[in-house]
Design a protein around this motif. Structure first.
Motif, mmCIF file in Angstrom:
data_model
loop_
_atom_site.group_PDB
_atom_site.id
_atom_site.type_symbol
_atom_site.label_atom_id
_atom_site.label_comp_id
_atom_site.label_asym_id
_atom_site.label_seq_id
_atom_site.Cartn_x
_atom_site.Cartn_y
_atom_site.Cartn_z
ATOM 1 N N ARG A 105 0.859 -1.174 0.000
ATOM 2 C CA ARG A 105 0.000 0.000 0.000
ATOM 3 C C ARG A 105 0.909 1.242 0.000
ATOM 4 N NH1 ARG A 105 -5.070 1.433 1.667
ATOM 5 N NH2 ARG A 105 -5.806 -0.696 1.723
ATOM 6 N N VAL A 106 0.486 2.286 -0.690
ATOM 7 C CA VAL A 106 1.274 3.521 -0.704
ATOM 8 C C VAL A 106 1.255 4.169 0.677
ATOM 9 C CG1 VAL A 106 1.356 5.894 -1.617
ATOM 10 C CG2 VAL A 106 0.961 3.974 -3.165
ATOM 11 N N GLU A 107 2.398 4.662 1.127
ATOM 12 C CA GLU A 107 2.492 5.402 2.388
ATOM 13 C C GLU A 107 2.190 6.877 2.075
ATOM 14 O OE1 GLU A 107 2.941 4.699 5.720
ATOM 15 O OE2 GLU A 107 2.655 6.863 5.751
ATOM 16 N N PRO A 108 0.932 7.311 2.309
ATOM 17 C CA PRO A 108 0.532 8.622 1.778
ATOM 18 C C PRO A 108 1.332 9.795 2.334
ATOM 19 C CG PRO A 108 -1.352 7.429 2.725
ATOM 20 C CD PRO A 108 -0.122 6.653 3.070
ATOM 21 N N SER A 109 1.710 9.761 3.610
ATOM 22 C CA SER A 109 2.382 10.936 4.186
ATOM 23 C C SER A 109 3.734 11.182 3.518
ATOM 24 C CB SER A 109 2.567 10.757 5.696
ATOM 25 O OG SER A 109 3.419 9.665 5.957
ATOM 26 N N VAL A 110 4.463 10.099 3.266
ATOM 27 C CA VAL A 110 5.788 10.241 2.660
ATOM 28 C C VAL A 110 5.672 10.749 1.228
ATOM 29 C CG1 VAL A 110 7.874 9.004 1.966
ATOM 30 C CG2 VAL A 110 6.766 8.451 4.122
ATOM 31 N N VAL A 111 4.751 10.137 0.494
ATOM 32 C CA VAL A 111 4.601 10.493 -0.913
ATOM 33 C C VAL A 111 4.060 11.914 -1.052
ATOM 34 C CG1 VAL A 111 3.464 9.857 -3.065
ATOM 35 C CG2 VAL A 111 4.346 8.080 -1.543
ATOM 36 N N ALA A 112 3.132 12.292 -0.156
ATOM 37 C CA ALA A 112 2.599 13.647 -0.197
ATOM 38 C C ALA A 112 3.688 14.671 0.118
ATOM 39 C CB ALA A 112 1.447 13.792 0.793
ATOM 40 N N ALA A 113 4.584 14.316 1.039
ATOM 41 C CA ALA A 113 5.679 15.223 1.382
ATOM 42 C C ALA A 113 6.602 15.443 0.177
ATOM 43 C CB ALA A 113 6.480 14.663 2.557
ATOM 44 N N MET A 114 6.847 14.369 -0.582
ATOM 45 C CA MET A 114 7.641 14.521 -1.814
ATOM 46 C C MET A 114 6.924 15.440 -2.791
ATOM 47 S SD MET A 114 8.809 10.605 -2.519
ATOM 48 C CE MET A 114 9.810 10.937 -3.978
#
Lengths: 120, 120
Positions: free
Chosen positions: A103-112
């Protein structure tokens, strides 16, 4: 005596936690760049990027190796790349029965996304 | 006979133009992944990422090698990495006098941010 409560640990390991301000704000420090480059690097391989998008766009926001068959690489190669994405902090995983679901880790990807998004 | 007008060429080379839908929408095709992975890879090196943030956050949104002295690598190394970022479509450059000035290519970087941003 009361039982000790399980401490609240962050889901994302510290080493890969989103760390950094928008890239327009100030130059990254060496330490920040080290952490963040790891995530960009994980998406810097075409097969890995396709697999990441396959997981991100899969029904329910998660996928196992068993769901991914059309990228043209073997199942062990798919597993290898999904593990790399997990090590970079971009995916989380959970074993259910025979399969590991990613599953995508949303917080990390959103931070990028935020680091880049402010430049547009 | 009228002189031929210079054709309107896009600023961003086709090979590195923003190409792709948000990663949650559908799996990337092999061709889309190939183009996009190149950009992520360019940011997947800590020194290059620091230099990118140094340009992005510099006064006026642009910087030359002469402006960047605190990343701890030699001037030829700085030049080399800035060229790589340009080849990936993330920076544009313009020579003025002695120096080449680099600037973030906002459309490309915003497209990368958008691909990721929708996952947050």
């Amino acid at each position: 005596m009361l039982p000790l409560l399980e401490p609240q640990v962050p889901v994302v390991p510290e080493a890969v936690a989103p760390c950094c301000p928008p890239l327009t704000e100030r130059p990254l420090t060496a330490d920040e760049a080290e952490k963040t480059a790891r995530m960009f690097k994980a998406l810097g391989d075409p097969v890995r990027l396709r697999l990441f998008s396959a997981v991100a766009s899969h029904e329910g926001g998660e996928a196992c190796v068993c769901d991914i068959s059309d990228v043209g690489v073997s199942q062990p190669t798919v597993s290898h790349h999904l593990k790399k994405l997990k090590e970079a902090g971009l995916l989380t995983s959970e074993r259910r029965g025979t399969w590991v679901y990613y599953r995508v880790e949303p917080s990390v990807v959103a931070a990028m996304g935020q680091m880049l998004g402010t430049l547009g």
